[in-house]
Write a protein that holds these residues in place. Structure first.
Motif, PDB file in Angstrom:
ATOM      1  N   LEU A 109       0.819  -1.206   0.000  1.00 23.96           N
ATOM      2  CA  LEU A 109       0.000   0.000   0.000  1.00 23.96           C
ATOM      3  C   LEU A 109       0.858   1.264   0.000  1.00 23.96           C
ATOM      4  CD1 LEU A 109      -2.845  -1.023   2.479  1.00 23.96           C
ATOM      5  CD2 LEU A 109      -2.890  -0.994  -0.015  1.00 23.96           C
ATOM      6  N   ILE A 110       1.980   1.207   0.687  1.00 21.75           N
ATOM      7  CA  ILE A 110       2.885   2.363   0.694  1.00 21.75           C
ATOM      8  C   ILE A 110       3.418   2.619  -0.709  1.00 21.75           C
ATOM      9  CG2 ILE A 110       5.150   3.161   1.487  1.00 21.75           C
ATOM     10  CD1 ILE A 110       4.557   1.835   4.164  1.00 21.75           C
ATOM     11  N   VAL A 111       3.805   1.552  -1.393  1.00 26.17           N
ATOM     12  CA  VAL A 111       4.304   1.701  -2.763  1.00 26.17           C
ATOM     13  C   VAL A 111       3.209   2.236  -3.675  1.00 26.17           C
ATOM     14  CG1 VAL A 111       5.136   0.433  -4.785  1.00 26.17           C
ATOM     15  CG2 VAL A 111       6.093  -0.055  -2.532  1.00 26.17           C
ATOM     16  N   ASP A 112       2.007   1.663  -3.573  1.00 23.74           N
ATOM     17  CA  ASP A 112       0.898   2.107  -4.411  1.00 23.74           C
ATOM     18  C   ASP A 112       0.555   3.570  -4.138  1.00 23.74           C
ATOM     19  OD1 ASP A 112       0.737  -0.299  -5.612  1.00 23.74           O
ATOM     20  OD2 ASP A 112      -1.048  -0.987  -4.549  1.00 23.74           O
ATOM     21  N   MET A 113       0.586   3.946  -2.867  1.00 27.33           N
ATOM     22  CA  MET A 113       0.274   5.325  -2.492  1.00 27.33           C
ATOM     23  C   MET A 113       1.292   6.285  -3.093  1.00 27.33           C
ATOM     24  SD  MET A 113      -1.868   7.080  -0.594  1.00 27.33           S
ATOM     25  CE  MET A 113      -1.991   8.671   0.199  1.00 27.33           C
ATOM     26  N   ALA A 114       2.567   5.937  -3.016  1.00 32.05           N
ATOM     27  CA  ALA A 114       3.615   6.797  -3.564  1.00 32.05           C
ATOM     28  C   ALA A 114       3.467   6.933  -5.076  1.00 32.05           C
ATOM     29  CB  ALA A 114       4.991   6.235  -3.211  1.00 32.05           C
ATOM     30  N   THR A 115       3.122   5.821  -5.740  1.00 30.52           N
ATOM     31  CA  THR A 115       2.936   5.856  -7.187  1.00 30.52           C
ATOM     32  C   THR A 115       1.765   6.759  -7.562  1.00 30.52           C
ATOM     33  OG1 THR A 115       3.815   3.616  -7.401  1.00 30.52           O
ATOM     34  CG2 THR A 115       2.489   4.441  -9.220  1.00 30.52           C
ATOM     35  N   MET A 116       0.669   6.642  -6.830  1.00 32.11           N
ATOM     36  CA  MET A 116      -0.490   7.475  -7.105  1.00 32.11           C
ATOM     37  C   MET A 116      -0.203   8.945  -6.844  1.00 32.11           C
ATOM     38  SD  MET A 116      -3.621   5.134  -5.631  1.00 32.11           S
ATOM     39  CE  MET A 116      -4.853   6.296  -6.229  1.00 32.11           C
ATOM     40  N   GLU A 117       0.518   9.227  -5.779  1.00 31.88           N
ATOM     41  CA  GLU A 117       0.862  10.615  -5.470  1.00 31.88           C
ATOM     42  C   GLU A 117       1.688  11.231  -6.596  1.00 31.88           C
ATOM     43  OE1 GLU A 117       2.806  10.254  -1.715  1.00 31.88           O
ATOM     44  OE2 GLU A 117       0.973  10.665  -0.577  1.00 31.88           O
ATOM     45  N   ALA A 118       2.661  10.470  -7.101  1.00 34.79           N
ATOM     46  CA  ALA A 118       3.502  10.984  -8.182  1.00 34.79           C
ATOM     47  C   ALA A 118       2.675  11.219  -9.447  1.00 34.79           C
ATOM     48  CB  ALA A 118       4.632   9.995  -8.467  1.00 34.79           C
ATOM     49  N   ARG A 119       1.781  10.270  -9.747  1.00 32.09           N
ATOM     50  CA  ARG A 119       0.962  10.385 -10.950  1.00 32.09           C
ATOM     51  C   ARG A 119       0.001  11.580 -10.839  1.00 32.09           C
ATOM     52  NH1 ARG A 119      -0.457   5.514 -11.265  1.00 32.09           N
ATOM     53  NH2 ARG A 119       0.986   4.940 -12.906  1.00 32.09           N
ATOM     54  N   TYR A 120      -0.591  11.757  -9.679  1.00 32.19           N
ATOM     55  CA  TYR A 120      -1.549  12.840  -9.507  1.00 32.19           C
ATOM     56  C   TYR A 120      -0.869  14.203  -9.426  1.00 32.19           C
ATOM     57  CZ  TYR A 120      -5.335   9.528  -8.826  1.00 32.19           C
ATOM     58  OH  TYR A 120      -6.262   8.540  -9.007  1.00 32.19           O
ATOM     59  N   THR A 121       0.356  14.229  -8.914  1.00 36.06           N
ATOM     60  CA  THR A 121       1.105  15.481  -8.905  1.00 36.06           C
ATOM     61  C   THR A 121       1.372  15.935 -10.336  1.00 36.06           C
ATOM     62  OG1 THR A 121       2.176  14.992  -6.782  1.00 36.06           O
ATOM     63  CG2 THR A 121       3.278  16.575  -8.226  1.00 36.06           C
ATOM     64  N   GLU A 122       1.751  14.990 -11.174  1.00 38.46           N
ATOM     65  CA  GLU A 122       1.977  15.311 -12.583  1.00 38.46           C
ATOM     66  C   GLU A 122       0.680  15.742 -13.265  1.00 38.46           C
ATOM     67  OE1 GLU A 122       3.647  13.142 -16.667  1.00 38.46           O
ATOM     68  OE2 GLU A 122       3.503  12.040 -14.780  1.00 38.46           O
ATOM     69  N   LEU A 123      -0.389  15.060 -12.925  1.00 39.83           N
ATOM     70  CA  LEU A 123      -1.678  15.383 -13.518  1.00 39.83           C
ATOM     71  C   LEU A 123      -2.140  16.780 -13.120  1.00 39.83           C
ATOM     72  CD1 LEU A 123      -4.202  14.579 -15.077  1.00 39.83           C
ATOM     73  CD2 LEU A 123      -5.067  13.495 -12.988  1.00 39.83           C
ATOM     74  N   LYS A 124      -1.997  17.102 -11.843  1.00 41.96           N
ATOM     75  CA  LYS A 124      -2.405  18.423 -11.363  1.00 41.96           C
ATOM     76  C   LYS A 124      -1.574  19.513 -12.034  1.00 41.96           C
ATOM     77  CE  LYS A 124      -2.858  18.767  -6.900  1.00 41.96           C
ATOM     78  NZ  LYS A 124      -2.563  18.542  -5.461  1.00 41.96           N
TER      79      LYS A 124
END
Length: 234
Positions: free
Chosen positions: A125-140
């Motif tokens: 979950l930590i890995v998935d969370m970090a991946t999502m954060e990076a993807r959403y930061t780029e998206l924003k």
């Protein structure tokens, strides 16, 4: 298990569909990430509790093992001294302790299995969370860039051309959103089975019965006979 099921549901959710229905995708992204952070915090707390249970179960099992070894030594010394009555007393106590030891072993095995699964779950979950954060930061960032270009076009072009530019920027942002979410869903889809398996295993371990791993405990008389045979073989 409620928090794990909720986290699984969130990780599997169709984020693209969720954001496409939102009037403010950026705000929705922030809300989703806050929710995930909160859920991950609860998973970490549950993992800490499970690890604590494992430690307590291990200490109890180690203490029981030590007691069994002590009673065995006392019985052997009594048998060497030809005091069968005292040897039997120690072996009877050992038999009682062995029954308890089986229960402690089963409890530790369950606790250790749950701890292993929970640690695996938390790491994933930590890995998935970090991946999502990076993807959403780029998206924003892409959405913000589109808004900035939109404002610049509004200031430097006519109203008609500004509207055209606005639609173009919105299309660009939506395309970026769709691409990012498509990648996220593709990745999530590949891991759904693994996540389901982890949760299913944890549920199985939590519902395991205490007696599943019990072993037959020899009687005091059987143990005494074995000790006497060893003494005779020397």
């Amino acid at each position: 298990m409620g928090i794990l099921s909720r986290f699984r549901d969130v990780m599997k959710a169709n984020m693209n569909s969720l954001l496409s229905r939102s009037d403010d995708p950026e705000r929705t992204v922030n809300e989703v990430m806050r929710s995930l952070s909160s859920d991950l915090g609860q998973v970490k707390a549950e993992t800490t509790a499970v690890l604590s249970d494992e430690s307590r179960a291990k200490r109890a099992l180690d203490e029981s093992s030590s007691e069994l070894r002590k009673l065995q030594r006392y019985a052997e010394k009594s048998a060497e001294a030809r005091d069968e009555d005292k040897a039997l007393q120690f072996l009877q106590k050992k038999a009682q302790q062995a029954e308890k030891h089986n229960e402690l072993q089963a409890a530790y095995d369950r606790a250790a299995a749950k701890a292993k699964v929970m640690k695996h779950m938390q790491d994933k979950l930590i890995v998935d969370m970090a991946t999502m954060e990076a993807r959403y930061t780029e998206l924003k960032s892409k959405i913000a860039d589109a808004k900035a270009k939109q404002q610049a076009n509004e200031q430097n072009t006519s109203a008609s051309r500004a509207n055209d530019a606005l639609r173009a920027m919105e299309d660009k942002a939506n395309q970026a959103l769709n691409e990012a979410e498509a990648l996220a869903e593709l990745r999530a889809g590949a891991q759904e089975d693994n996540l389901d398996e982890l949760i299913a295993q944890l549920e199985k371990d939590m519902n395991a019965e205490t007696g599943n791993q019990e072993k037959k405990v020899p009687t005091a008389e059987e143990e005494l006979a074995a000790i006497q045979q060893q003494l005779n073989d020397k």
